[in-house]
Motif scaffolding. Structure first.
Motif, PDB file in Angstrom:
ATOM      1  N   UNK A  24       0.849  -1.199   0.000  1.00  0.00           N
ATOM      2  CA  UNK A  24       0.000   0.000   0.000  1.00  0.00           C
ATOM      3  C   UNK A  24       0.882   1.245   0.000  1.00  0.00           C
ATOM      4  N   UNK A  25       0.267   2.399   0.155  1.00  0.00           N
ATOM      5  CA  UNK A  25       1.009   3.651  -0.007  1.00  0.00           C
ATOM      6  C   UNK A  25       2.027   3.890   1.114  1.00  0.00           C
ATOM      7  N   UNK A  26       1.936   3.140   2.201  1.00  0.00           N
ATOM      8  CA  UNK A  26       2.946   3.289   3.264  1.00  0.00           C
ATOM      9  C   UNK A  26       4.324   2.840   2.765  1.00  0.00           C
ATOM     10  N   UNK A  27       4.368   2.111   1.634  1.00  0.00           N
ATOM     11  CA  UNK A  27       5.639   1.625   1.077  1.00  0.00           C
ATOM     12  C   UNK A  27       6.183   2.552  -0.010  1.00  0.00           C
ATOM     13  N   UNK A  28       5.612   3.755  -0.107  1.00  0.00           N
ATOM     14  CA  UNK A  28       5.968   4.618  -1.231  1.00  0.00           C
ATOM     15  C   UNK A  28       7.474   4.894  -1.329  1.00  0.00           C
ATOM     16  N   UNK A  29       8.109   5.327  -0.232  1.00  0.00           N
ATOM     17  CA  UNK A  29       9.502   5.801  -0.364  1.00  0.00           C
ATOM     18  C   UNK A  29      10.456   4.732  -0.890  1.00  0.00           C
ATOM     19  N   UNK A  30      10.520   3.550  -0.264  1.00  0.00           N
ATOM     20  CA  UNK A  30      11.435   2.537  -0.818  1.00  0.00           C
ATOM     21  C   UNK A  30      10.985   2.022  -2.187  1.00  0.00           C
ATOM     22  N   UNK A  31       9.683   1.982  -2.428  1.00  0.00           N
ATOM     23  CA  UNK A  31       9.197   1.519  -3.737  1.00  0.00           C
ATOM     24  C   UNK A  31       9.613   2.523  -4.820  1.00  0.00           C
ATOM     25  N   UNK A  32       9.531   3.800  -4.499  1.00  0.00           N
ATOM     26  CA  UNK A  32       9.920   4.842  -5.458  1.00  0.00           C
ATOM     27  C   UNK A  32      11.421   4.765  -5.722  1.00  0.00           C
ATOM     28  N   UNK A  33      12.207   4.560  -4.672  1.00  0.00           N
ATOM     29  CA  UNK A  33      13.672   4.439  -4.854  1.00  0.00           C
ATOM     30  C   UNK A  33      14.005   3.261  -5.764  1.00  0.00           C
ATOM     31  N   UNK A  34      13.313   2.143  -5.555  1.00  0.00           N
ATOM     32  CA  UNK A  34      13.572   0.950  -6.376  1.00  0.00           C
ATOM     33  C   UNK A  34      13.291   1.232  -7.855  1.00  0.00           C
ATOM     34  N   UNK A  35      12.282   2.067  -8.100  1.00  0.00           N
ATOM     35  CA  UNK A  35      11.928   2.378  -9.492  1.00  0.00           C
ATOM     36  C   UNK A  35      12.992   3.220 -10.186  1.00  0.00           C
ATOM     37  N   UNK A  36      13.927   3.800  -9.401  1.00  0.00           N
ATOM     38  CA  UNK A  36      15.019   4.590  -9.995  1.00  0.00           C
ATOM     39  C   UNK A  36      16.289   3.741 -10.166  1.00  0.00           C
ATOM     40  N   UNK A  37      16.301   2.517  -9.633  1.00  0.00           N
ATOM     41  CA  UNK A  37      17.524   1.711  -9.664  1.00  0.00           C
ATOM     42  C   UNK A  37      17.759   1.150 -11.076  1.00  0.00           C
ATOM     43  N   UNK A  38      18.927   1.423 -11.672  1.00  0.00           N
ATOM     44  CA  UNK A  38      19.153   1.000 -13.062  1.00  0.00           C
ATOM     45  C   UNK A  38      19.046  -0.505 -13.269  1.00  0.00           C
ATOM     46  N   UNK A  39      19.502  -1.306 -12.296  1.00  0.00           N
ATOM     47  CA  UNK A  39      19.429  -2.771 -12.476  1.00  0.00           C
ATOM     48  C   UNK A  39      17.984  -3.255 -12.396  1.00  0.00           C
ATOM     49  N   UNK A  40      17.233  -2.685 -11.446  1.00  0.00           N
ATOM     50  CA  UNK A  40      15.821  -3.082 -11.334  1.00  0.00           C
ATOM     51  C   UNK A  40      15.086  -2.695 -12.623  1.00  0.00           C
TER      52      UNK A  40
END
Ligand SMILES: CC(C)(COP(=O)(O)OP(=O)(O)OC[C@H]1O[C@@H](n2cnc3c(N)ncnc32)[C@H](O)[C@@H]1OP(=O)(O)O)[C@@H](O)C(=O)NCCC(=O)NCCS
Length: 185
Positions: A24-40
């Protein structure tokens, strides 16, 4: 029969080192960071550039859905967010679903979290939701994911030739699946 109530309510699933909890939205910060990771980004073949607002909306709309299950993968000892794992495209007539997983980045790859989360989600898919078949796609340049999926019991079924174009190069896409009565390793 598919247990749609089990999809709607998404019980927490606990393993040895990870816990799966409703995304849910409580996971926004780490989920957003993961979306910027080049390998991911590369391993998930994500061509789209999302905005923060789109991700907030996506995460906030995950609870209570009856035709898919979006789980956050949390480290058991401190409930740190490690990634997400999803059953999607649930087809009630055929008892089938798609599967995807992404951890947040290289600092948490290769520690067994992905395999454990995959096994936990498959247990839920088959033993709780009542699915018959779960399938996935994985790129030819991602042997770590292929190995993790094999360790959880997925079987390679086929190859889609040059189905991904990444940085101007064509790549094959491997199809894997597991059936309810296949060995779950
Ligand atoms: C794919 C992913 C979920 C796997 O989870 P993980 O926690 O990193 O993987 P695990 O530690 O559980 O298992 C990895 C296995 O692959 C093996 N492996 C790692 N790199 C490898 C390589 N280059 N070739 C072959 N095997 C490899 C490991 O040795 C381990 O197998 P073993 O236990 O038999 O030694 C995770 O790495 C991830 O999210 N990656 C980025 C996004 C992604 O690839 N998503 C999947 C898209 S289909």
């Amino acid at each position: 029969m598919i247990d749609t109530e089990a999809l709607r309510t998404q019980p927490e699933l606990a393993g040895q080192n990870v816990v799966l909890a409703q995304l849910d939205d409580s996971h926004f910060e780490p989920a957003w960071r993961a979306l910027q990771d080049p390998e991911v980004i590369r391993f998930t073949g994500t061509h789209t550039k999302f905005t923060e607002e789109q991700i907030h909306q996506w995460l906030a709309s995950r609870p209570g859905i009856a035709d898919r299950a979006d789980y956050a993968i949390l480290r058991k000892e401190d409930r740190a967010y490690l990634g997400d794992v999803v059953l999607s495209d649930i087809d009630e007539d055929n008892g089938s679903a798609g599967f995807r997983i992404a951890l947040t980045g290289p600092d948490v790859f290769g520690k067994g979290y992905g395999t454990e989360a995959t096994k936990l989600l498959l247990g839920y898919a088959f033993d709780v939701v009542g699915l018959h078949r779960v399938s996935l796609e994985v790129f030819d340049f991602n042997p770590r994911a292929q190995r993790a999926y094999e360790k959880a019991g997925f079987v390679r079924e086929g190859l889609q030739r040059e189905a991904l174009r990444w940085d101007g190069e064509w790549h094959d896409v491997v199809t894997m699946a597991i059936l309810k009565n296949d060995p779950r390793l």
